[in-house]
Design a protein around this motif. Structure first.
Motif, PDB file in Angstrom:
ATOM      1  N   GLU A  36       0.666  -1.252  -0.034  1.00 57.42           N
ATOM      2  CA  GLU A  36       0.000   0.005   0.192  1.00 57.42           C
ATOM      3  C   GLU A  36       1.214   1.360  -0.534  1.00 57.42           C
ATOM      4  N   VAL A  37       1.976   1.114   0.835  1.00 57.15           N
ATOM      5  CA  VAL A  37       2.583   2.476   0.816  1.00 57.15           C
ATOM      6  C   VAL A  37       3.634   3.126  -0.887  1.00 57.15           C
ATOM      7  N   LEU A  38       4.107   1.402  -1.403  1.00 55.66           N
ATOM      8  CA  LEU A  38       4.615   1.777  -1.822  1.00 55.66           C
ATOM      9  C   LEU A  38       3.933   2.155  -3.759  1.00 55.66           C
ATOM     10  N   VAL A  39       2.341   1.821  -3.506  1.00 54.28           N
ATOM     11  CA  VAL A  39       1.871   2.758  -4.849  1.00 54.28           C
ATOM     12  C   VAL A  39       1.587   3.851  -3.995  1.00 54.28           C
ATOM     13  N   GLU A  40       0.913   4.451  -2.954  1.00 55.33           N
ATOM     14  CA  GLU A  40       0.951   5.372  -2.734  1.00 55.33           C
ATOM     15  C   GLU A  40       2.006   6.224  -3.073  1.00 55.33           C
ATOM     16  N   ALA A  41       3.497   6.341  -3.145  1.00 54.67           N
ATOM     17  CA  ALA A  41       4.210   6.569  -3.501  1.00 54.67           C
ATOM     18  C   ALA A  41       4.171   6.971  -4.986  1.00 54.67           C
ATOM     19  N   ASP A  42       4.080   6.017  -5.507  1.00 53.44           N
ATOM     20  CA  ASP A  42       3.744   5.876  -7.535  1.00 53.44           C
ATOM     21  C   ASP A  42       2.585   6.956  -7.639  1.00 53.44           C
ATOM     22  N   ARG A  43       1.478   7.159  -6.695  1.00 61.07           N
ATOM     23  CA  ARG A  43       0.375   7.405  -7.142  1.00 61.07           C
ATOM     24  C   ARG A  43       0.485   8.418  -6.913  1.00 61.07           C
ATOM     25  N   ARG A  44       1.404   9.996  -6.153  1.00 62.10           N
ATOM     26  CA  ARG A  44       1.487  10.818  -5.738  1.00 62.10           C
ATOM     27  C   ARG A  44       2.716  11.401  -6.026  1.00 62.10           C
ATOM     28  N   GLY A 323       1.681  16.736  -5.219  1.00 56.92           N
ATOM     29  CA  GLY A 323       1.557  14.988  -4.817  1.00 56.92           C
ATOM     30  C   GLY A 323      -0.014  15.145  -5.220  1.00 56.92           C
ATOM     31  N   ARG A 324      -0.406  15.912  -4.366  1.00 56.66           N
ATOM     32  CA  ARG A 324      -1.780  16.035  -4.650  1.00 56.66           C
ATOM     33  C   ARG A 324      -2.994  16.405  -6.393  1.00 56.66           C
ATOM     34  N   SER A 325      -1.732  16.815  -7.341  1.00 60.56           N
ATOM     35  CA  SER A 325      -2.755  17.175  -8.568  1.00 60.56           C
ATOM     36  C   SER A 325      -1.627  15.866  -9.556  1.00 60.56           C
ATOM     37  N   ARG A 326      -0.898  15.083  -9.090  1.00 57.31           N
ATOM     38  CA  ARG A 326      -1.295  13.609  -9.208  1.00 57.31           C
ATOM     39  C   ARG A 326      -1.953  12.584  -9.039  1.00 57.31           C
ATOM     40  N   GLU A 327      -2.277  12.576  -7.824  1.00 51.14           N
ATOM     41  CA  GLU A 327      -3.017  11.750  -6.914  1.00 51.14           C
ATOM     42  C   GLU A 327      -4.304  11.704  -7.943  1.00 51.14           C
ATOM     43  N   GLU A 328      -5.447  13.040  -8.040  1.00 51.24           N
ATOM     44  CA  GLU A 328      -6.242  13.390  -8.784  1.00 51.24           C
ATOM     45  C   GLU A 328      -5.886  12.972 -10.333  1.00 51.24           C
ATOM     46  N   ALA A 329      -4.806  12.823 -11.141  1.00 52.47           N
ATOM     47  CA  ALA A 329      -4.356  12.498 -12.962  1.00 52.47           C
ATOM     48  C   ALA A 329      -4.305  11.128 -12.551  1.00 52.47           C
ATOM     49  N   VAL A 330      -4.119  10.091 -11.523  1.00 47.97           N
ATOM     50  CA  VAL A 330      -4.515   9.032 -11.354  1.00 47.97           C
ATOM     51  C   VAL A 330      -5.506   8.754 -11.043  1.00 47.97           C
ATOM     52  N   ARG A 331      -6.692   8.956 -10.765  1.00 45.44           N
ATOM     53  CA  ARG A 331      -8.180   8.718 -10.293  1.00 45.44           C
ATOM     54  C   ARG A 331      -8.756   9.701 -11.844  1.00 45.44           C
ATOM     55  N   ARG A 332      -8.589  10.503 -12.543  1.00 43.87           N
ATOM     56  CA  ARG A 332      -9.231  10.961 -14.249  1.00 43.87           C
ATOM     57  C   ARG A 332      -8.716   9.736 -14.437  1.00 43.87           C
ATOM     58  N   ASP A 333      -7.231   9.310 -14.704  1.00 49.49           N
ATOM     59  CA  ASP A 333      -6.864   8.482 -15.806  1.00 49.49           C
ATOM     60  C   ASP A 333      -6.992   6.960 -15.288  1.00 49.49           C
ATOM     61  N   GLY A 334      -7.476   6.358 -14.548  1.00 50.71           N
ATOM     62  CA  GLY A 334      -7.534   5.302 -14.053  1.00 50.71           C
ATOM     63  C   GLY A 334      -6.871   4.433 -13.680  1.00 50.71           C
TER      64      GLY A 334
END
Length: 361
Positions: A36-44, A323-334
């Motif tokens: 979970e922590v590794l995924v969070e790192a890449d997501r951010r 980091g938050r903007s990158r997380e938003e992009a992950v949610r947007r892109d799927g």
């Protein structure tokens, strides 16, 4: 196969990473907690501390039996607001989550929780643990030591790790500050990525084996005999301040906990010695100090963001905004975007461990 950027869904990333750690001996619960922590790192967007570390660090440590992934952390000493935790050589995220949850519990009872850890391993991004306190309406801080790589100011000898620190502070309606930084000029993982992509690194990040500044990541890495520089780079540019911040982190982590510290921590990617890392986790209940903390913090963040920028295309931001903007992009892109080389490394690891690679979106 993707040509350039590869998009991978979060859930399949978690499945793939979990199965990789299980394939080398980790139980499912601990494997999931760590991945979970590794995924969070890449997501951010912190790719240097995400799946880039899976094969050469976590899988390798478990395979070499220098990490006991199924051990559980234990409390060795505690007061109402402090504790010393022994990680018992378990996975770093398992230890870190245990210690920060304990700090949060103590902060709810006494206003502050300060927990030091020994016997731990690499725990991923420090910001993950600071954010755990943030999610409880508290200020959170996290620190860790690691393998020696950074040279103190006026030295060319690898003595300390990059000694990261993190601070999370809550504002209004979910807004917040989330600082997560090394006290060196750059993390080792960033130099590894530069090497993988054939790029140079900025001057001031590292010295070569002769103690001279280098922009070649091969020369800069421990494998090339290089060493990192403190935040700020050379002394004339304020590097001694980064050196001082690094000493602060090492005192909180290695000296206060009784773990290995500085040059006594195992060298980078050595596979015949346990890490025995020291870490520190702090939670603060702002209501124990003053009323209206979140309003005041929001005013501070707004003041900074609303300053006129020097470049209209580069607005003033707060640590954590990117980091938050990158997380938003992950949610947007799927899914999370990786370079082809990064995804190919996952595919190779999947073949090696006989698990299914993460599917492309």
């Amino acid at each position: 196969m993707c040509d350039s950027d590869c998009l991978v869904g979060e859930e399949d990333l978690k499945r793939f990473g979990t199965e990789c750690l299980m394939a080398v001996g980790a139980c499912r619960d601990h494997a999931q907690e760590h991945i979970e922590v590794l995924v969070e790192a890449d997501r951010r967007g912190h790719y240097s501390h995400g799946f880039n570390r899976l094969r050469g660090h976590y899988v390798a440590d478990i395979r070499s039996k220098i990490c006991d992934p199924n051990n559980k952390p234990s409390i060795e000493r505690e007061t109402i607001s402090t504790a010393l935790v022994n990680g018992n050589n378990s996975l770093g995220a398992v230890v870190g989550n245990f210690a920060m949850k304990l700090a949060i519990k103590k902060a709810k009872e006494s206003g502050v929780g300060w927990v030091t850890v020994r016997g731990s391993n690499h725990f991923g991004i420090a910001g993950h643990y600071a954010k755990m306190a943030l999610d409880e309406g508290m200020l959170g801080m996290a620190f860790t030591n690691g393998s020696p790589y950074v040279a103190p100011t006026r030295s060319g000898t690898s003595t300390f790790s990059t000694l990261p620190l993190s601070l999370a502070a809550p504002a209004k309606n979910g807004d917040h500050m989330l600082l997560d930084m090394a006290t060196s000029s750059a993390a080792v993982g960033k130099m590894e990525l530069a090497k993988a992509f054939g790029k140079s690194i900025p001057s001031g990040w590292a010295l070569n084996r002769e103690g001279k500044p280098t922009t070649d990541p091969i020369e800069a890495l421990p494998s090339g005999g290089g060493c990192g520089m403190p935040l700020g780079g050379p002394e004339e540019n304020g590097g001694y301040k980064g050196y001082g911040l690094g000493l602060m982190v090492e005192i909180f982590c290695g000296i206060l906990s009784g773990s290995d510290w500085g040059p006594h921590v195992r060298k980078w990617k050595i596979q015949d010695q346990i890490a025995n890392l020291g870490q520190c986790f702090i939670a603060l209940d702002p209501g124990s100090y003053t009323d209206g903390f979140q309003d005041r913090c929001q005013a501070l963040l707004d003041t900074c963001r609303n300053l006129p920028p020097l470049d209209p295309d580069l607005p003033v931001i707060i640590p954590g905004d990117r980091g938050r903007s990158r997380e938003e992009a992950v949610r947007r892109d799927g899914g999370v975007r990786y370079k082809r080389e990064q995804y190919n490394n996952m595919v190779e690891l999947a073949k090696e461990l006989n698990v299914d690679p993460p599917a492309l979106v």
